[in-house]
Design an enzyme around this catalytic site. Structure first.
Site, mmCIF file in Angstrom:
data_model
loop_
_atom_site.group_PDB
_atom_site.id
_atom_site.type_symbol
_atom_site.label_atom_id
_atom_site.label_comp_id
_atom_site.label_asym_id
_atom_site.label_seq_id
_atom_site.Cartn_x
_atom_site.Cartn_y
_atom_site.Cartn_z
ATOM 1 N N HIS A 116 0.836 -1.200 0.000
ATOM 2 C CA HIS A 116 0.000 0.000 0.000
ATOM 3 C C HIS A 116 0.870 1.248 0.000
ATOM 4 O O HIS A 116 1.752 1.399 0.843
ATOM 5 C CB HIS A 116 -0.909 -0.023 1.230
ATOM 6 C CG HIS A 116 -1.809 1.157 1.326
ATOM 7 N ND1 HIS A 116 -2.075 1.781 2.514
ATOM 8 C CD2 HIS A 116 -2.505 1.834 0.391
ATOM 9 C CE1 HIS A 116 -2.901 2.790 2.309
ATOM 10 N NE2 HIS A 116 -3.169 2.836 1.024
ATOM 11 N N ASP A 152 7.500 5.850 -20.956
ATOM 12 C CA ASP A 152 7.517 5.809 -22.416
ATOM 13 C C ASP A 152 8.941 5.574 -22.921
ATOM 14 O O ASP A 152 9.892 5.511 -22.132
ATOM 15 C CB ASP A 152 6.888 7.074 -23.015
ATOM 16 C CG ASP A 152 7.634 8.364 -22.713
ATOM 17 O OD1 ASP A 152 8.875 8.347 -22.588
ATOM 18 O OD2 ASP A 152 6.961 9.413 -22.639
ATOM 19 N N ASP A 211 -4.774 3.527 -4.870
ATOM 20 C CA ASP A 211 -4.879 4.077 -3.509
ATOM 21 C C ASP A 211 -6.018 5.090 -3.428
ATOM 22 O O ASP A 211 -6.010 6.095 -4.140
ATOM 23 C CB ASP A 211 -3.556 4.733 -3.137
ATOM 24 C CG ASP A 211 -3.435 5.027 -1.661
ATOM 25 O OD1 ASP A 211 -4.465 5.111 -0.967
ATOM 26 O OD2 ASP A 211 -2.294 5.169 -1.184
ATOM 27 N N MET A 261 3.357 13.022 -16.409
ATOM 28 C CA MET A 261 4.312 14.107 -16.539
ATOM 29 C C MET A 261 3.657 15.253 -17.301
ATOM 30 O O MET A 261 3.196 15.070 -18.436
ATOM 31 C CB MET A 261 5.575 13.649 -17.279
ATOM 32 C CG MET A 261 6.633 14.735 -17.381
ATOM 33 S SD MET A 261 8.067 14.243 -18.362
ATOM 34 C CE MET A 261 8.826 13.049 -17.268
ATOM 35 N N TYR A 318 10.542 13.079 -12.317
ATOM 36 C CA TYR A 318 11.796 12.301 -12.272
ATOM 37 C C TYR A 318 12.153 11.916 -10.840
ATOM 38 O O TYR A 318 12.573 10.785 -10.574
ATOM 39 C CB TYR A 318 12.954 13.096 -12.881
ATOM 40 C CG TYR A 318 12.920 13.243 -14.381
ATOM 41 C CD1 TYR A 318 12.329 12.300 -15.209
ATOM 42 C CD2 TYR A 318 13.501 14.354 -14.983
ATOM 43 C CE1 TYR A 318 12.312 12.450 -16.585
ATOM 44 C CE2 TYR A 318 13.496 14.513 -16.365
ATOM 45 C CZ TYR A 318 12.895 13.563 -17.149
ATOM 46 O OH TYR A 318 12.900 13.712 -18.513
ATOM 47 N N TYR A 341 4.997 12.585 -23.566
ATOM 48 C CA TYR A 341 4.352 12.821 -22.269
ATOM 49 C C TYR A 341 3.415 11.666 -21.903
ATOM 50 O O TYR A 341 2.344 11.878 -21.346
ATOM 51 C CB TYR A 341 3.601 14.156 -22.256
ATOM 52 C CG TYR A 341 4.516 15.340 -22.421
ATOM 53 C CD1 TYR A 341 5.287 15.787 -21.364
ATOM 54 C CD2 TYR A 341 4.613 16.004 -23.642
ATOM 55 C CE1 TYR A 341 6.124 16.881 -21.509
ATOM 56 C CE2 TYR A 341 5.461 17.095 -23.800
ATOM 57 C CZ TYR A 341 6.218 17.530 -22.727
ATOM 58 O OH TYR A 341 7.057 18.599 -22.866
ATOM 59 N N ASN A 356 4.338 9.116 -19.865
ATOM 60 C CA ASN A 356 4.721 8.534 -18.572
ATOM 61 C C ASN A 356 3.594 8.683 -17.553
ATOM 62 O O ASN A 356 2.953 9.720 -17.476
ATOM 63 C CB ASN A 356 5.972 9.234 -18.032
ATOM 64 C CG ASN A 356 7.093 9.218 -19.032
ATOM 65 O OD1 ASN A 356 7.538 8.165 -19.458
ATOM 66 N ND2 ASN A 356 7.537 10.395 -19.447
#
Length: 140
Positions: free
Chosen positions: A22, A30, A64, A74, A112, A130, A132
């Site tokens: 958890h 990507d 969650d 991102m 990052y 973009y 990710n």
């Protein structure tokens, strides 16, 4: 082989999903993302895109519900004219899996840093810019 597990979920990826607890995060990266240099645990998923992988993972991974933004992408770098269309695909996949949480847009360098702390990074061959995405594991 096991029943009901999509073939895109490799044994290594299934192991990672099972090990996560958890609050642990997993990054689906990507093809442009510096996955190897940012991963505590790297899972290769070459030849696959993130949308297909996301749909398969969300069949197993609870999101969650105790945090405001358990899913993040991102954000576009200011001044970049790119308008990511893959985010709409992600929203549809997330909704199709019964999740209602909004997606958070995370500044590039903050993304990052979160990736470096994530439980694992999954390196894909996704070509969309973009693309990710970070998922925070919840409880069943």
């Amino acid at each position: 082989m096991l029943k009901g597990i999509p073939p895109i979920i490799s044994p290594d990826l299934m192991k990672i999903l099972m090990e996560m607890g958890h609050g642990d995060e997993i990054v689906l990266a990507d093809g442009n993302f510096p996955a190897a240099s940012h991963a505590q645990r790297l899972v290769r998923c070459d030849g696959h895109g993130i949308s297909e992988l996301l749909a398969a993972i969300l069949k197993f991974l609870p999101i969650d519900t105790y945090v405001e933004h358990p899913i993040g992408v991102m954000a576009v770098v200011p001044g970049d004219p790119v308008q990511p269309t893959i985010w709409k695909e992600y929203e549809a996949i997330i909704q199709d899996n019964g999740e209602t949480c909004p997606i958070d847009y995370i500044e590039r360098f903050e993304f990052y840093e979160r990736a470096k702390k994530a439980y694992a990074v999954v390196a894909t061959s996704e070509k969309a810019l973009y693309a990710n995405i970070i998922l925070k594991k919840g409880v069943i």
